[in-house]
Scaffold this active site. Structure first.
Site, mmCIF file in Angstrom:
data_model
loop_
_atom_site.group_PDB
_atom_site.id
_atom_site.type_symbol
_atom_site.label_atom_id
_atom_site.label_comp_id
_atom_site.label_asym_id
_atom_site.label_seq_id
_atom_site.Cartn_x
_atom_site.Cartn_y
_atom_site.Cartn_z
ATOM 1 N N GLU A 133 -16.977 49.536 14.230
ATOM 2 C CA GLU A 133 -18.162 50.624 14.763
ATOM 3 C C GLU A 133 -17.719 51.135 16.186
ATOM 4 O O GLU A 133 -17.404 50.296 16.993
ATOM 5 C CB GLU A 133 -19.439 49.761 15.128
ATOM 6 C CG GLU A 133 -19.765 49.063 13.684
ATOM 7 C CD GLU A 133 -20.913 48.336 13.661
ATOM 8 O OE1 GLU A 133 -21.953 48.741 14.564
ATOM 9 O OE2 GLU A 133 -20.845 47.335 12.679
ATOM 10 N N CYS B 179 -23.882 53.239 22.832
ATOM 11 C CA CYS B 179 -22.970 53.971 22.029
ATOM 12 C C CYS B 179 -23.971 55.124 21.237
ATOM 13 O O CYS B 179 -23.576 56.384 20.910
ATOM 14 C CB CYS B 179 -22.191 53.286 20.659
ATOM 15 S SG CYS B 179 -23.468 51.846 20.162
HETATM 16 P P1 NDP Z 1 -13.122 48.459 24.061
HETATM 17 O O1 NDP Z 1 -12.628 49.038 22.913
HETATM 18 O O2 NDP Z 1 -12.561 48.593 25.249
HETATM 19 O O3 NDP Z 1 -13.256 46.884 23.868
HETATM 20 C C1 NDP Z 1 -13.803 46.091 22.941
HETATM 21 C C2 NDP Z 1 -13.115 44.954 22.551
HETATM 22 O O4 NDP Z 1 -11.910 45.002 22.069
HETATM 23 C C3 NDP Z 1 -13.021 43.858 23.758
HETATM 24 O O5 NDP Z 1 -13.538 42.745 23.297
HETATM 25 C C4 NDP Z 1 -11.675 44.203 24.189
HETATM 26 O O6 NDP Z 1 -11.468 43.248 24.777
HETATM 27 C C5 NDP Z 1 -11.006 44.198 22.961
HETATM 28 N N1 NDP Z 1 -9.631 44.764 22.720
HETATM 29 C C6 NDP Z 1 -9.179 45.337 23.873
HETATM 30 N N2 NDP Z 1 -7.750 45.781 23.442
HETATM 31 C C7 NDP Z 1 -7.537 45.146 22.260
HETATM 32 C C8 NDP Z 1 -6.576 45.171 21.371
HETATM 33 N N3 NDP Z 1 -5.287 45.711 21.741
HETATM 34 N N4 NDP Z 1 -6.760 44.502 20.455
HETATM 35 C C9 NDP Z 1 -7.727 43.742 20.125
HETATM 36 N N5 NDP Z 1 -8.884 43.738 20.496
HETATM 37 C C10 NDP Z 1 -8.970 44.462 21.871
HETATM 38 O O7 NDP Z 1 -14.685 49.038 24.040
HETATM 39 P P2 NDP Z 1 -15.874 48.522 25.336
HETATM 40 O O8 NDP Z 1 -16.027 47.213 25.628
HETATM 41 O O9 NDP Z 1 -15.488 49.233 26.523
HETATM 42 O O10 NDP Z 1 -17.199 49.057 24.769
HETATM 43 C C11 NDP Z 1 -17.640 50.392 24.881
HETATM 44 C C12 NDP Z 1 -17.046 51.230 23.490
HETATM 45 O O11 NDP Z 1 -18.000 50.562 22.549
HETATM 46 C C13 NDP Z 1 -17.785 52.679 23.636
HETATM 47 O O12 NDP Z 1 -16.655 53.575 23.088
HETATM 48 C C14 NDP Z 1 -18.918 52.357 22.640
HETATM 49 O O13 NDP Z 1 -19.279 53.789 22.077
HETATM 50 C C15 NDP Z 1 -18.589 51.530 21.668
HETATM 51 N N6 NDP Z 1 -19.659 50.952 20.824
HETATM 52 C C16 NDP Z 1 -20.069 51.191 19.563
HETATM 53 C C17 NDP Z 1 -21.032 50.887 18.859
HETATM 54 C C18 NDP Z 1 -21.465 51.289 17.489
HETATM 55 O O14 NDP Z 1 -22.269 50.497 16.988
HETATM 56 N N7 NDP Z 1 -20.976 52.292 16.875
HETATM 57 C C19 NDP Z 1 -22.056 50.092 19.628
HETATM 58 C C20 NDP Z 1 -21.726 49.805 21.105
HETATM 59 C C21 NDP Z 1 -20.643 50.066 21.577
HETATM 60 P P3 NDP Z 1 -11.323 43.130 26.535
HETATM 61 O O15 NDP Z 1 -12.596 43.157 27.035
HETATM 62 O O16 NDP Z 1 -10.540 41.914 26.980
HETATM 63 O O17 NDP Z 1 -10.363 44.137 27.054
#
Ligand code: NDP
Length: 559
Positions: free
Chosen positions: A312, A346
């Site tokens: 998502e 989001c």
């Molecule tokens: P990120 O994509 O930066 O991080 C999401 C998760 O992925 C975190 O737990 C992060 O860990 C982890 N992560 C980062 N790099 C990797 C990797 N290489 N492999 C596996 N996992 C990884 O997103 P944000 O946390 O900044 O959230 C914001 C985003 O989420 C926005 O784009 C928003 O639109 C989207 N979103 C979408 C929703 C939906 O329902 N469509 C709902 C809510 C948000 P770490 O924190 O340690 O970097």
């Protein structure tokens, strides 16, 4: 047991080998109802929240280690989770899980899988109902953690806990429905179609709905019989630990769920790449989601299954303002959708497309409405905007605002004033005269920045609205039944809202999620969600037996 939604929690039973007792008893739960939000106009609710904030304040700075097989395991390094409202304040220290610990978490989940898969669906649902009860009991405290760790205003934090409760209650009931095998028997033949879990599921969550998203994805995986490794975002790792406490209080069996705080770039690839992982449920940014999707498609020699990825992702959500829109409602709906929780949803509105005749009056009113929003630390009861999540986000949004000055007219630039030095504050910004192709009208910003676009008619408004790679949420303010009907047909987004704000989807009532670059998979809190976590099987038995198996010992059968 305040809502009569609960099943019989004392009847949890398993046989000594961990297999489900075949007659797990549970009263049928009442139909699902959305958990009511707290009414903060009541003095007692305000007092309860104040008390929870004080109680949690006394616990800030605690260290939380990974939990694997129900045991906390220490780590060589930790990372700090800071309060974005007061950025010098440490909310908690979290263990920085190592690659070995990520592998150990998957191994524990793999070992726990057979018994959990064989646990009756009703029993698994009952664990979720129990978790919902724990969250109701700890409601204000769990919300207070979100206020401190993620800068969520009180009401939004309360709504996030309510949503977490809803996921547990809803998916529990959905599982009871799915657990009924579909029978297609004919004389002499029995046919049964039913679902089995996939296996070890890695849940990777963002920080912006710090408990609800982590809880929703994990609850869905667990109730369908998968075992789970939970990787919360760094910025909300303490709330991840609190969710783990909830699952532990619900007495989920050891190994069924692991809590693995850490750095996404370090342990994420280890989890995604692991040959024993069957599924990855991810919510987050488009870049990371696409990367995970690519990585999970690689098959390693020792791997025995094709991984499933649920992702998502982001949005670039628009609201169209028709020329007969009710201006009071439209202005309020846009301001709430764009600037609530500093635009870090989001579902947030980041483009408003206004029809020519209303444009100037609408922009003038929107500026005044935005001016009245209170930028404040999240614990302030009057806060609507709050800080952005961290220093990186703060810098990225500031850069976007600078870039926006070349792409449109900055008609409103709020000032964070004295708060600037206290935390990561950015007051709302509005750009007008933005072209549909401009980067601030195409790329997700995830902050309190809104682009206003002018459209000569509804044709053009729809063209602009659909003209991004995303399709998550969208909205329309209009009084014309004909235009409403057309926009319903032609504005292609996952969640479309007419004459209301475009944030705040409720479980079951507004199942949530998008398509195009906004994600792969079906909607959270909807009737198809659990199907993504299971494998369908069909068993056919020929029941026209010719006689009975001979009642003789094996020795007598030897010739
Ligand atoms: P990120 O994509 O930066 O991080 C999401 C998760 O992925 C975190 O737990 C992060 O860990 C982890 N992560 C980062 N790099 C990797 C990797 N290489 N492999 C596996 N996992 C990884 O997103 P944000 O946390 O900044 O959230 C914001 C985003 O989420 C926005 O784009 C928003 O639109 C989207 N979103 C979408 C929703 C939906 O329902 N469509 C709902 C809510 C948000 P770490 O924190 O340690 O970097």
């Amino acid at each position: 047991m305040d809502r009569g939604q609960q099943a019989n929690h004392d009847s949890r039973r398993t046989t000594p080998d961990g297999r489900a007792n075949q007659s797990y008893e549970m009263d049928a739960p009442s139909p699902f109802r959305v958990e009511p939000l707290t009414d903060f106009s009541r003095a007692e609710a305000r007092r309860a929240m104040d008390a929870a904030l004080a109680q949690v304040a006394a616990q800030l700075g605690t260290t939380y280690f990974p939990i694997i097989n129900d045991q906390a395991v220490s780590t060589a390094a930790t990372f700090d989770s800071l309060n974005p409202s007061h950025c010098k304040q440490i909310v908690g220290r979290c263990g920085r899980s190592s690659v070995e610990q990520a592998n150990a978490a998957v191994a524990a989940a793999k070992a726990a899988f057979p018994a959990w898969r064989n646990t009756e669906a009703a029993q698994r649902a009952d664990y979720l109902f129990q978790a919902a009860q724990v969250m109701r009991r700890r409601r204000f405290e769990l919300a207070a953690w979100q206020v401190y760790e993620c800068g969520k205003p009180r009401r939004e934090a309360d709504a996030d806990v309510a949503e977490s409760i809803d996921y547990c209650e809803f998916y529990g009931r959905e599982m009871l429905r799915l657990a009924q095998p579909r029978r297609r028997d004919v004389p002499g033949e029995e046919n049964s179609y039913f679902y089995e879990p996939r296996g070890v599921t890695v849940v990777i969550a963002p920080w912006n709905f710090p408990m609800a998203i982590l809880c929703g994805m994990s609850a869905a995986a667990l109730v369908t019989g998968n075992t789970v490794v939970m990787k919360p975002a760094e910025q909300s790792a303490v709330i991840g630990a609190k969710l783990m406490e909830v699952f532990q209080e619900a007495e989920l069996p050891p190994g069924v769920v692991a809590y693995l705080p850490g750095i996404g770039e370090e342990i994420g690839p280890v989890l995604v790449d692991h040959p024993d992982v069957a599924m990855i449920a991810f919510t987050g940014s488009r870049g990371v989601g696409l990367h995970i999707n690519r990585q999970a498609a690689e098959v390693r020699p020792e791997q025995q299954l094709i991984k499933r990825v649920l992702a998502e992702l982001g949005g670039k959500n628009a609201i169209i303002i028709d020329d007969d829109a009710d201006m009071d409602e439209a202005v309020h709906g846009v301001a709430a959708s764009a600037f609530g929780y500093a635009g870090q949803k989001c579902s947030a509105c980041s483009r408003v497309i206004v029809l020519e005749s209303l444009h100037d009056a609408f922009v003038a009113r929107l500026i005044e409405a935005t001016r009245s929003l209170k930028l404040a630390p999240a614990e302030d009861p009057g806060c609507t905007v709050g800080p952005v999540i961290d220093a990186d986000a703060h810098q990225r949004i500031r850069d976007t605002i600078e870039k926006g000055k070349n792409e449109g007219r900055l008609v409103y630039a709020g000032d964070a004033g004295a708060l600037k030095d206290e935390g990561y504050y950015i007051a709302p910004h509005i750009f007008a005269g933005v072209a549909a192709e401009a980067s601030i009208a195409q790329e997700e910003i995830f902050g309190p920045v809104l682009a206003v676009l002018r459209a000569r008619d509804l044709d053009r408004a729809l063209e602009i609205a659909n003209g991004t790679p995303y399709a998550l949420t969208g909205g329309l303010f209009s009084r014309s039944p004909e235009n409403i009907a057309r926009v319903k047909r032609e504005f292609r987004v996952g969640n479309l809202y007419i004459n209301r704000k475009i944030t705040g989807a409720l479980v079951d009532r507004q199942p949530f999620g998008g398509f195009k670059m906004s994600g792969i998979g079906s909607k959270a809190g909807g009737p198809d969600y659990l199907l993504q976590f299971v494998l369908p099987r069909t068993i056919t038995e020929n029941t026209l037996r010719r006689g009975f198996a001979p009642d003789v010992g094996a020795a007598e059968l030897e010739f």
